[in-house]
Design a protein around this motif. Sequence first.
Motif, PDB file in Angstrom:
ATOM      1  N   PHE A  29      -2.005  -0.973  12.609  1.00 47.40           N
ATOM      2  CA  PHE A  29      -3.419  -1.274  12.381  1.00 47.40           C
ATOM      3  C   PHE A  29      -4.312  -0.226  13.043  1.00 47.40           C
ATOM      4  N   GLY A  30      -3.967   0.154  14.272  1.00 42.79           N
ATOM      5  CA  GLY A  30      -4.755   1.168  14.973  1.00 42.79           C
ATOM      6  C   GLY A  30      -4.731   2.503  14.254  1.00 42.79           C
ATOM      7  N   VAL A  31      -3.551   2.882  13.754  1.00 43.46           N
ATOM      8  CA  VAL A  31      -3.417   4.148  13.021  1.00 43.46           C
ATOM      9  C   VAL A  31      -4.241   4.120  11.736  1.00 43.46           C
ATOM     10  N   LEU A  32      -4.203   2.992  11.012  1.00 43.89           N
ATOM     11  CA  LEU A  32      -4.964   2.871   9.769  1.00 43.89           C
ATOM     12  C   LEU A  32      -6.469   2.961  10.019  1.00 43.89           C
ATOM     13  N   VAL A  33      -6.932   2.322  11.094  1.00 45.33           N
ATOM     14  CA  VAL A  33      -8.363   2.370  11.427  1.00 45.33           C
ATOM     15  C   VAL A  33      -8.780   3.802  11.751  1.00 45.33           C
ATOM     16  N   CYS A  34      -7.968   4.515  12.555  1.00 39.57           N
ATOM     17  CA  CYS A  34      -8.278   5.909  12.889  1.00 39.57           C
ATOM     18  C   CYS A  34      -8.273   6.780  11.641  1.00 39.57           C
ATOM     19  N   ASP A  35      -7.297   6.535  10.757  1.00 36.80           N
ATOM     20  CA  ASP A  35      -7.207   7.289   9.501  1.00 36.80           C
ATOM     21  C   ASP A  35      -8.455   7.055   8.655  1.00 36.80           C
ATOM     22  N   LEU A  36      -8.888   5.806   8.575  1.00 39.18           N
ATOM     23  CA  LEU A  36     -10.076   5.478   7.789  1.00 39.18           C
ATOM     24  C   LEU A  36     -11.320   6.162   8.347  1.00 39.18           C
ATOM     25  N   ILE A  37     -11.478   6.107   9.668  1.00 41.43           N
ATOM     26  CA  ILE A  37     -12.639   6.740  10.306  1.00 41.43           C
ATOM     27  C   ILE A  37     -12.627   8.241  10.058  1.00 41.43           C
ATOM     28  N   PHE A  38     -11.459   8.866  10.239  1.00 35.61           N
ATOM     29  CA  PHE A  38     -11.322  10.309  10.036  1.00 35.61           C
ATOM     30  C   PHE A  38     -11.652  10.694   8.594  1.00 35.61           C
ATOM     31  N   VAL A  61      -5.220   9.808   4.734  1.00 34.34           N
ATOM     32  CA  VAL A  61      -4.248  10.861   5.011  1.00 34.34           C
ATOM     33  C   VAL A  61      -2.833  10.294   5.002  1.00 34.34           C
ATOM     34  N   GLY A  62      -2.658   9.106   5.578  1.00 33.57           N
ATOM     35  CA  GLY A  62      -1.350   8.484   5.663  1.00 33.57           C
ATOM     36  C   GLY A  62      -0.813   8.057   4.310  1.00 33.57           C
ATOM     37  N   PRO A  63       0.488   7.734   4.247  1.00 34.60           N
ATOM     38  CA  PRO A  63       1.140   7.372   2.983  1.00 34.60           C
ATOM     39  C   PRO A  63       0.833   5.947   2.542  1.00 34.60           C
ATOM     40  N   VAL A  64      -0.436   5.675   2.316  1.00 38.99           N
ATOM     41  CA  VAL A  64      -0.850   4.342   1.856  1.00 38.99           C
ATOM     42  C   VAL A  64      -1.997   4.461   0.859  1.00 38.99           C
ATOM     43  N   CYS A  65      -1.987   3.581  -0.145  1.00 41.75           N
ATOM     44  CA  CYS A  65      -3.104   3.409  -1.075  1.00 41.75           C
ATOM     45  C   CYS A  65      -3.559   1.956  -0.932  1.00 41.75           C
ATOM     46  N   PRO A  66      -4.566   1.698  -0.097  1.00 42.78           N
ATOM     47  CA  PRO A  66      -4.970   0.323   0.201  1.00 42.78           C
ATOM     48  C   PRO A  66      -5.298  -0.521  -1.018  1.00 42.78           C
ATOM     49  N   VAL A  67      -5.788   0.090  -2.099  1.00 42.72           N
ATOM     50  CA  VAL A  67      -6.144  -0.689  -3.285  1.00 42.72           C
ATOM     51  C   VAL A  67      -4.922  -1.394  -3.846  1.00 42.72           C
ATOM     52  N   SER A  77       0.837  -1.201   0.000  1.00 44.28           N
ATOM     53  CA  SER A  77       0.000   0.000   0.000  1.00 44.28           C
ATOM     54  C   SER A  77       0.872   1.251   0.000  1.00 44.28           C
ATOM     55  N   ALA A  78       1.971   1.206   0.764  1.00 44.87           N
ATOM     56  CA  ALA A  78       2.903   2.340   0.824  1.00 44.87           C
ATOM     57  C   ALA A  78       3.640   2.513  -0.507  1.00 44.87           C
ATOM     58  N   ILE A  79       4.049   1.388  -1.100  1.00 49.92           N
ATOM     59  CA  ILE A  79       4.718   1.452  -2.404  1.00 49.92           C
ATOM     60  C   ILE A  79       3.764   2.023  -3.457  1.00 49.92           C
TER      61      ILE A  79
END
Length: 251
Positions: free
Chosen positions: A151-160, A39-45, A14-16
């Motif tokens: 994982f916690g950061v990603l969940v918070c990012d998604l919710i935000f 917001v974070g440096p990730v593209c989950p797709v 995701s980061a790459i």
Amino acid sequence: MKLVEIFYWFVLYSAIGWAYESILCSITQRKLVNRGFLVGPVCPVYGFGALIIIFCLGGEKDNLLTLFLSSMVLTTVLEYLTSWLLETFFHAKWWDYSKYRFNLNGRVCLLGAVVFGVLSVLLIQWIHPFISGLVAKMNPVFMLWLGGVIFGVLVCDLIFTVRSILKLNGKLQEIQTAINDFKQQMTEASEQRRQQFIERFEASEFNTKHIKALAERKKFQEKRLLKAFPKLKSLHYEDALEKIKSIIYKK
């Protein structure tokens, strides 16, 4: 194979993917762009796409043609499904390939499929063997602890992010309602160009202090998303979205 290792693969790919998208868009737009839904440096797709290719086509390492063609199909289906889901849940079109040849509903195109096919071959042949080996060498305790934090950061990012998009839709709805009410009072509106129409709206009684405040209120996440996806189109509030874009881009 441990589930935590798969999670690390997902995060790394995701980061790459985020780095690839951000670099490409920064070059084409000639400015730094954080090209990501989150917001974070990730593209989950990209993370999901990489895992699909690894688990479905990892055994085709010695058959490059099969790997290339099959990955084109799988990644195209994933991109089309992602586009459809984003449109369905957030009532907006995040990217549009309509100007590209051999596209399907503007959601996917042949050029993109070829690029993802090439990237998939690189993934199976060279990238994943290196990444999986790197992850396997990590300390299990540290891996589990750090994985929980990520994982916690990603969940918070998604919710935000989701909350921000829903709030943006609410803002667009209010502005669009005011614009639509104004349209009903203008019998000649259909004959006016968009810019002339917007200029008239600015001076109308429908452009209240509340509507002006909504449009002028520039929140971080709204600015980031609109600059990351300059071709973003709202399915229901396009006039309102264009008004907000004009305010953000001129700053």
